[in-house]
Write a protein that holds these residues in place. Structure first.
Motif, PDB file in Angstrom:
ATOM      1  N   ARG A  84      16.853  -8.421  -5.554  1.00  0.00           N
ATOM      2  CA  ARG A  84      16.394  -9.795  -5.316  1.00  0.00           C
ATOM      3  C   ARG A  84      17.574 -10.731  -5.086  1.00  0.00           C
ATOM      4  O   ARG A  84      18.719 -10.424  -5.437  1.00  0.00           O
ATOM      5  CB  ARG A  84      15.587 -10.305  -6.507  1.00  0.00           C
ATOM      6  N   PHE A  85      17.251 -11.896  -4.537  1.00  0.00           N
ATOM      7  CA  PHE A  85      18.237 -12.961  -4.363  1.00  0.00           C
ATOM      8  C   PHE A  85      17.496 -14.276  -4.504  1.00  0.00           C
ATOM      9  O   PHE A  85      16.570 -14.565  -3.752  1.00  0.00           O
ATOM     10  CB  PHE A  85      18.907 -12.876  -2.987  1.00  0.00           C
ATOM     11  N   ASN A  86      17.881 -15.085  -5.484  1.00  0.00           N
ATOM     12  CA  ASN A  86      17.203 -16.339  -5.777  1.00  0.00           C
ATOM     13  C   ASN A  86      18.223 -17.469  -5.808  1.00  0.00           C
ATOM     14  O   ASN A  86      19.248 -17.378  -6.487  1.00  0.00           O
ATOM     15  CB  ASN A  86      16.489 -16.241  -7.139  1.00  0.00           C
ATOM     16  N   VAL A  87      17.926 -18.515  -5.046  1.00  0.00           N
ATOM     17  CA  VAL A  87      18.784 -19.707  -5.020  1.00  0.00           C
ATOM     18  C   VAL A  87      17.960 -20.905  -5.475  1.00  0.00           C
ATOM     19  O   VAL A  87      16.882 -21.171  -4.933  1.00  0.00           O
ATOM     20  CB  VAL A  87      19.341 -19.977  -3.614  1.00  0.00           C
ATOM     21  N   THR A  88      18.458 -21.624  -6.460  1.00  0.00           N
ATOM     22  CA  THR A  88      17.776 -22.813  -6.969  1.00  0.00           C
ATOM     23  C   THR A  88      18.684 -24.026  -6.816  1.00  0.00           C
ATOM     24  O   THR A  88      19.881 -23.972  -7.115  1.00  0.00           O
ATOM     25  CB  THR A  88      17.410 -22.632  -8.452  1.00  0.00           C
ATOM     26  N   GLY A  89      18.100 -25.107  -6.339  1.00  0.00           N
ATOM     27  CA  GLY A  89      18.835 -26.356  -6.199  1.00  0.00           C
ATOM     28  C   GLY A  89      18.030 -27.517  -6.723  1.00  0.00           C
ATOM     29  O   GLY A  89      16.925 -27.344  -7.270  1.00  0.00           O
ATOM     30  N   THR A  90      18.560 -28.704  -6.568  1.00  0.00           N
ATOM     31  CA  THR A  90      17.906 -29.905  -7.099  1.00  0.00           C
ATOM     32  C   THR A  90      16.663 -30.301  -6.308  1.00  0.00           C
ATOM     33  O   THR A  90      15.870 -31.135  -6.762  1.00  0.00           O
ATOM     34  CB  THR A  90      18.893 -31.081  -7.089  1.00  0.00           C
TER      35      THR A  90
END
Length: 349
Positions: free
Chosen positions: A261-267
């Motif tokens: 998996r690859f997960n990117v979280t931002g504002t």
């Protein structure tokens, strides 16, 4: 982030191709022992309108019989390295040797004026890799590293989302790339100072460095599961000024493939790709962006059947002078340093 950090979409690469009207480019392969070697040759030979494969070099003569019998290499002459590099009109070389010899081979190709596709992770030592990469840059030659996630449509969507600010300021990245290693794989990664995360986890670290640049610090962790001393269960934390990226590489996971998996979280949102090469994306946005709505949605991207095809479509456009590769020497050098640090194998040059 700069323009060079992001590539065009896979569909645009194909749609804008004018290869049918151009003479084919001559290419050869050195080495057949890298885990991606056969797949790369299959991709090149499948792009008949683009590439003219002149032959293959296998430094280990004991493997020549099996290479000749392989359907992938059938009909191709087995050449010495000198013969291959001396072939009239040769434009590019695919380097698919073991990692302990790959960088030296790549340097010889560069010194002979050839563009190269160099499979990951490129070299055991950083000084050797940096010298090769800078020499290619000085000579105006392209080194395309074999990180296939760069050309996956789901990751192209991620690059677009980050480039255009859909996710706001990135605060965290979570990535995992594991598998259940058989005895042969355990032997292979056991021979590497950096273990499994060096050989396999480098794929997701390429994406992280593409998105975020060089980390300010890297903390490696290794908690081996087996009793043979192999680094088979690793984690690394990449630190940035306002974000952390966690990478896991577990070679004892029986469900490693589906869990990649690859997960990117931002504002402003989150983008998750799982499984890694499936084209399945979960996108959550605080506000609508482009054709995507506010809230959470699941997206299925069309993934090309050929895992490596778009790498070599892009390389052909670069060799023809139609574009520059989106990843330059500075990126590749920063990435190689990051991978070594994440694997606990960094020795300052």
């Amino acid at each position: 982030m700069t323009r060079r950090h992001f590539i065009t979409t896979a569909s645009a690469l194909v749609a804008s191709s004018s290869f049918a009207a151009e003479p084919r480019l001559r290419i050869g392969q050195i080495g057949t022992t890298h885990s991606h070697a056969g797949g790369k040759m299959g991709a090149i030979r499948g792009l008949k309108e683009v590439w003219d494969v002149v032959g293959v070099t296998e430094p280990d003569t004991a493997l020549h019989a099996s290479v000749k019998e392989s359907a992938i290499y059938q009909g191709l002459p087995i050449l010495s390295e000198e013969q291959l590099l001396g072939t009239d009109g040769l434009k590019a070389v695919v380097v698919e040797t073991r990692v302990d010899t790959s960088c030296a081979v790549a340097m010889r190709c560069v010194q002979e004026g050839k563009h190269i596709h160099l499979d990951k992770p490129g070299a055991l030592g950083h000084a050797e890799f940096k010298a090769m990469r800078l020499e290619a840059e000085k000579r105006g030659l392209t080194v395309q590293m074999g990180y296939m996630l760069r050309y996956n449509p789901a990751f192209e969507l991620l690059f677009k989302a980050v480039r255009e600010g859909w996710l706001g300021e990135i605060t965290e990245i979570d990535a995992a790339m594991g598998k259940l290693a058989d005895a042969a794989t355990r032997k292979d990664i056991g021979a590497l100072p950096g273990g499994g995360i060096f050989e396999l986890g480098c794929h997701v670290m390429d994406v992280i460095v593409t998105l975020m640049g060089r980390p300010t610090a890297v903390q490696p962790f290794s908690t081996p599961n087996g009793s043979d001393g192999v680094k088979d269960n690793q984690m690394a934390v990449l630190q940035y000024s306002k974000a952390t990226a966690v990478v896991r590489c577990n070679h004892t996971d029986p469900f490693g493939g589906p869990r990649r998996r690859f997960n990117v979280t931002g504002t402003e949102g989150t983008l998750e790709i799982v499984p890694l090469e499936s084209g399945k994306v979960n996108l959550s946005l605080k506000q609508a962006r482009g054709s995507y709505k506010k809230g959470t949605q699941s997206i299925q991207m069309d993934v090309p059947k050929g895992r490596y095809d778009l790498e070599f479509v892009d390389l052909a456009k670069v060799v023809r002078g139609e574009k520059a590769l989106a990843w330059d020497a500075a990126h590749d050098i920063a990435l190689h340093e990051t991978v070594l640090k994440a694997a606990g194998a960094w020795e300052k040059p």
